[in-house]
Design an enzyme around this catalytic site. Structure first.
Site, PDB file in Angstrom:
ATOM      1  N   GLY A 138      43.693  48.638  32.182  1.00  0.00           N
ATOM      2  CA  GLY A 138      44.114  48.055  33.458  1.00  0.00           C
ATOM      3  C   GLY A 138      43.374  48.612  34.652  1.00  0.00           C
ATOM      4  N   SER A 139      42.218  49.192  34.438  1.00  0.00           N
ATOM      5  CA  SER A 139      41.492  49.910  35.482  1.00  0.00           C
ATOM      6  C   SER A 139      41.244  49.068  36.729  1.00  0.00           C
ATOM      7  CB  SER A 139      40.154  50.403  34.921  1.00  0.00           C
ATOM      8  OG  SER A 139      39.321  50.896  35.960  1.00  0.00           O
TER       9      SER A 139
END
Length: 359
Positions: free
Chosen positions: A111-112
């Site tokens: 989910g960066s």
């Protein structure tokens, strides 16, 4: 433990007062005004809306018993995508363009926000982007970021862990060197290397300008989330360079193996050395780390695992100020203010929350 909070709708664009983009004035950065020689010596491309505003959180402060609670709105740092990554990418993608690279490779967890920001701004500059992504706890924003990265034409490559990620990085770099005749530019996780950290040295100098112009008093204490450590390191160095006496509280939101005090000290030292070599007038590291405190009590059960007090902090800021936080990062940092306000913070202290999440 909370792993996935209810979805909350962010403010609509018409409700958000964005600062002006600085494309027409790329040399207007506070860093370049303070150290003009760096203008020619640092790679740079204007991407963001700077300076970002500071606002008095009057209603939130009244709830917490703080008369002077401010927020630095780095969530408004870009039109397409804001947050703290934009400041770093102005230098990192500037470096890729200067090197003649055609592709950038970066890494992070699934989910960066950094991987997504890199994909967005690389595409705007005509660069291909490859994101090497490790697993993390699922949440709404993880799915959203993955879909958005795909939309912005990033090549998303899942990696089961650090060892696989390293091998994939080497293979991809060699492949691209053979195809393009030039190695892709590697951008570390969070953009947290000395060149990326420069973006937050500039941010602290920008804050000093806002203090001098009367937009807020000099903060007694500044709270910021600490993940890949670049934002914290840059602010610590920039505060010293600006002559500010504010104490910086870096709220750790990731396990110690990724963000240890020793690693932070190394990043501080490397960045100070890097800037001092480019500009001898830039001050040495001595004293910068003394004003920085790492908080370890807001992490909860681990990286990207939301906490109940983080969700309370997020709800308070959304209801009272219309600002959306992220449960993995900014909500945990603001929860430290909630913890401190009854006992450690005096009503008349000036407290600044540095919001690093995208609005």
């Amino acid at each position: 433990m909370m792993t996935e909070p209810p979805e909350t709708e962010p403010p609509q664009p018409s409700m958000i007062a964005l600062p002006q983009q600085h494309q027409d004035d790329p040399n207007g950065l506070a860093l370049f005004r303070a150290y003009p020689h760096l203008r020619e010596r640092l790679p740079y491309v204007a991407l963001g809306c700077l300076p970002t505003p500071v606002e008095l959180l009057e209603r939130v402060g009244a709830e917490l018993g703080l008369e002077r609670l401010y927020v630095k709105r780095d969530d408004l740092s870009g039109v397409t995508y804001g947050g703290n990554k934009v400041r770093k990418l102005e230098f990192l993608l500037g470096d890729a363009l200067r090197a003649g690279a055609q592709e950038v490779i970066t890494l992070g967890f699934a989910g960066s926000n950094h991987a997504l920001a890199t994909a967005i701004y690389a595409q705007q500059l005509g660069l291909r982007c490859v994101s090497l992504l490790m697993p993390q706890v699922n949440a709404h924003y993880v799915r959203r970021n993955l879909k958005a990265g795909y939309h912005f034409q990033a090549e998303l490559r899942p990696c089961s862990g650090a060892a696989v990620l390293t091998l994939d990085l080497l293979r991809k770099s060699l492949h691209d060197r053979m195809r393009d005749g030039v190695f892709p530019r590697f951008i570390p996780g969070g953009g947290s290397c000395p060149l990326g950290v420069v973006g937050y040295v500039n941010a602290a100098l920008e804050l000093a300008d806002q203090i001098r112009s009367g937009q807020l008093p000099e903060p007694d204490i500044i709270y910021v989330p600490m993940g890949s450590m670049g934002t914290s390191a840059g602010l610590a160095l920039g505060l010293k360079a600006a002559g500010l006496r504010s104490r910086l509280v870096a709220v750790r939101v990731i396990e110690d193996k990724w963000a240890s005090p020793q690693a932070l000290q190394r990043l501080l030292s490397r960045t100070a050395t890097f800037l001092h070599k480019l500009e001898p007038d830039f001050p040495s590291l001595v004293g910068a780390e003394d004003a920085l405190t790492i908080r370890d009590d807001c992490l909860g059960d681990g990286y990207a695992r939301f906490t109940a007090k983080g969700m309370r902090a997020s709800e308070l800021l959304r209801e009272k100020a219309g600002i959306v936080l992220n449960g993995s990062y900014s909500a945990k940092a603001f929860s430290a203010i909630l913890d401190d306000s009854p006992q450690r913070l005096a009503r008349n202290q000036t407290v600044l929350f540095w919001n690093t999440y995208n609005s």
